[in-house]
Design a protein around this motif. Structure first.
Motif, PDB file in Angstrom:
ATOM      1  N   SER A 113       0.863  -1.185   0.000  1.00  0.00           N
ATOM      2  CA  SER A 113       0.000   0.000   0.000  1.00  0.00           C
ATOM      3  C   SER A 113       0.894   1.229   0.000  1.00  0.00           C
ATOM      4  N   LYS A 114       0.520   2.218  -0.812  1.00  0.00           N
ATOM      5  CA  LYS A 114       1.297   3.455  -0.784  1.00  0.00           C
ATOM      6  C   LYS A 114       1.106   4.105   0.577  1.00  0.00           C
ATOM      7  N   ILE A 115       2.207   4.616   1.088  1.00  0.00           N
ATOM      8  CA  ILE A 115       2.200   5.227   2.415  1.00  0.00           C
ATOM      9  C   ILE A 115       3.269   6.307   2.446  1.00  0.00           C
ATOM     10  N   ASN A 116       3.000   7.345   3.209  1.00  0.00           N
ATOM     11  CA  ASN A 116       3.969   8.420   3.385  1.00  0.00           C
ATOM     12  C   ASN A 116       4.451   8.367   4.828  1.00  0.00           C
ATOM     13  N   MET A 117       5.666   7.823   5.015  1.00  0.00           N
ATOM     14  CA  MET A 117       6.322   7.758   6.324  1.00  0.00           C
ATOM     15  C   MET A 117       7.796   8.059   6.110  1.00  0.00           C
ATOM     16  N   VAL A 172      10.037   5.072   4.985  1.00  0.00           N
ATOM     17  CA  VAL A 172       9.646   4.308   3.806  1.00  0.00           C
ATOM     18  C   VAL A 172      10.049   5.056   2.543  1.00  0.00           C
ATOM     19  N   ASN A 173      10.727   4.346   1.629  1.00  0.00           N
ATOM     20  CA  ASN A 173      11.107   4.937   0.349  1.00  0.00           C
ATOM     21  C   ASN A 173       9.831   5.285  -0.419  1.00  0.00           C
ATOM     22  N   LYS A 174       9.725   6.514  -0.854  1.00  0.00           N
ATOM     23  CA  LYS A 174       8.494   7.016  -1.476  1.00  0.00           C
ATOM     24  C   LYS A 174       8.254   6.501  -2.883  1.00  0.00           C
ATOM     25  N   ILE A 228       9.889   0.414   0.071  1.00  0.00           N
ATOM     26  CA  ILE A 228      10.818  -0.338   0.917  1.00  0.00           C
ATOM     27  C   ILE A 228      11.104   0.441   2.204  1.00  0.00           C
ATOM     28  N   VAL A 229      11.017  -0.260   3.329  1.00  0.00           N
ATOM     29  CA  VAL A 229      11.374   0.347   4.615  1.00  0.00           C
ATOM     30  C   VAL A 229      12.899   0.384   4.662  1.00  0.00           C
ATOM     31  N   GLU A 230      13.433   1.582   4.807  1.00  0.00           N
ATOM     32  CA  GLU A 230      14.879   1.772   4.771  1.00  0.00           C
ATOM     33  C   GLU A 230      15.464   1.506   6.158  1.00  0.00           C
ATOM     34  N   PRO A 231      16.303   0.465   6.272  1.00  0.00           N
ATOM     35  CA  PRO A 231      16.857   0.089   7.584  1.00  0.00           C
ATOM     36  C   PRO A 231      17.569   1.224   8.303  1.00  0.00           C
ATOM     37  N   GLN A 252      -1.340  11.576   3.204  1.00  0.00           N
ATOM     38  CA  GLN A 252      -1.219  10.211   2.691  1.00  0.00           C
ATOM     39  C   GLN A 252      -1.726  10.109   1.251  1.00  0.00           C
ATOM     40  N   PRO A 253      -1.152   9.178   0.481  1.00  0.00           N
ATOM     41  CA  PRO A 253      -1.653   8.944  -0.880  1.00  0.00           C
ATOM     42  C   PRO A 253      -3.104   8.476  -0.829  1.00  0.00           C
ATOM     43  N   ALA A 254      -3.748   8.464  -1.972  1.00  0.00           N
ATOM     44  CA  ALA A 254      -5.147   8.037  -2.046  1.00  0.00           C
ATOM     45  C   ALA A 254      -5.303   6.637  -1.449  1.00  0.00           C
ATOM     46  N   ASP A 255      -6.366   6.449  -0.678  1.00  0.00           N
ATOM     47  CA  ASP A 255      -6.643   5.159  -0.061  1.00  0.00           C
ATOM     48  C   ASP A 255      -6.773   4.096  -1.150  1.00  0.00           C
ATOM     49  N   GLY A 256      -6.127   2.979  -0.958  1.00  0.00           N
ATOM     50  CA  GLY A 256      -6.191   1.881  -1.922  1.00  0.00           C
ATOM     51  C   GLY A 256      -5.103   1.903  -2.982  1.00  0.00           C
ATOM     52  N   SER A 257      -4.316   2.985  -3.046  1.00  0.00           N
ATOM     53  CA  SER A 257      -3.244   3.028  -4.047  1.00  0.00           C
ATOM     54  C   SER A 257      -2.086   2.145  -3.596  1.00  0.00           C
ATOM     55  N   GLU A 258      -1.378   1.590  -4.585  1.00  0.00           N
ATOM     56  CA  GLU A 258      -0.290   0.667  -4.286  1.00  0.00           C
ATOM     57  C   GLU A 258       0.976   1.063  -5.011  1.00  0.00           C
ATOM     58  N   PHE A 259       2.098   0.651  -4.439  1.00  0.00           N
ATOM     59  CA  PHE A 259       3.376   0.808  -5.131  1.00  0.00           C
ATOM     60  C   PHE A 259       3.390  -0.165  -6.291  1.00  0.00           C
ATOM     61  N   GLN A 260       4.073   0.195  -7.361  1.00  0.00           N
ATOM     62  CA  GLN A 260       4.166  -0.686  -8.512  1.00  0.00           C
ATOM     63  C   GLN A 260       4.901  -1.954  -8.109  1.00  0.00           C
ATOM     64  N   GLN A 261       4.284  -3.085  -8.384  1.00  0.00           N
ATOM     65  CA  GLN A 261       4.910  -4.370  -8.091  1.00  0.00           C
ATOM     66  C   GLN A 261       5.549  -4.883  -9.373  1.00  0.00           C
ATOM     67  N   LEU A 262       6.829  -5.144  -9.314  1.00  0.00           N
ATOM     68  CA  LEU A 262       7.519  -5.652 -10.486  1.00  0.00           C
ATOM     69  C   LEU A 262       7.090  -7.085 -10.753  1.00  0.00           C
ATOM     70  N   ASN A 263       6.830  -7.394 -12.009  1.00  0.00           N
ATOM     71  CA  ASN A 263       6.415  -8.722 -12.408  1.00  0.00           C
ATOM     72  C   ASN A 263       7.610  -9.413 -13.044  1.00  0.00           C
TER      73      ASN A 263
END
Length: 185
Positions: free
Chosen positions: A91-95, A98-100, A104-107, A143-154
């Protein structure tokens, strides 16, 4: 039968094999023996390596995350719990941690990962992320629009990247001057 708190005590007192440790974590996640605002389990039921986990966090009340469910994945590598897992929000999130662009949560930006301890668990990680949502640095971030997702690589296809004028059709296997995309088995 061993009680849950006895299992956790045994985990802390002796270094148990990775698979047993993760099996105990799975049991805790499946039985809901944790915070009701987080959940976790294996991403695929047949994952005998206990590597890929599907997780959710219910956004904390009174924050910009309120009334949202955030989906994320955790990958426990071969050296878990001696090394921290990789965490990626779907889920897209602004924290701040988290890499925008990829979720990815940056250690280096999350203390629990930066100062990893083998006693930490998936539950510890998820509750820490929830607390991070409640922190003054994050709780009011737009926060980004509810329900939006980061692009998942296929990665189901390996694609030959050659430019030709007739390669712009929608077929799953395109002829690129004698070369074709190769479908992964």
């Amino acid at each position: 039968m061993i009680k849950q708190d006895e299992k956790e005590k045994m985990m802390k007192e002796a270094m148990i094999p990775r698979s047993f440790r993760l099996m105990l974590e799975l049991e805790k996640g499946e039985k809901g023996l944790s915070d009701t605002d987080i959940s976790y389990g294996l991403a695929k039921a047949d994952d005998t390596t206990f590597t890929d986990w599907a997780c959710t966090i219910l956004g904390p009340q009174g924050t910009a995350f309120d009334n949202r469910i955030y989906f994320l994945g955790i990958k426990c590598g071969e050296k878990y719990p001696m090394e921290p897992p990789q965490i990626k929000f779907k889920s897209k999130i602004n924290m701040n941690c988290v890499n925008k662009t990829n979720g990815i949560v940056e250690p280096s930006k999350l203390d629990i990962l930066k100062h990893w301890n083998h006693d930490y668990t998936l539950h510890t990680i998820l509750t820490t992320l929830k607390k991070e949502m409640e922190s003054s640095a994050n709780k009011k971030l737009p926060q980004p629009a509810d329900g939006s997702e980061f692009q998942q690589l296929n990665f189901d296809y390996y694609i030959c990247l050659l430019y030709t004028s007739d390669a712009a059709d929608d077929t799953p296997c395109v002829d690129l001057g004698g070369r074709r995309t190769i479908k992964k088995k």
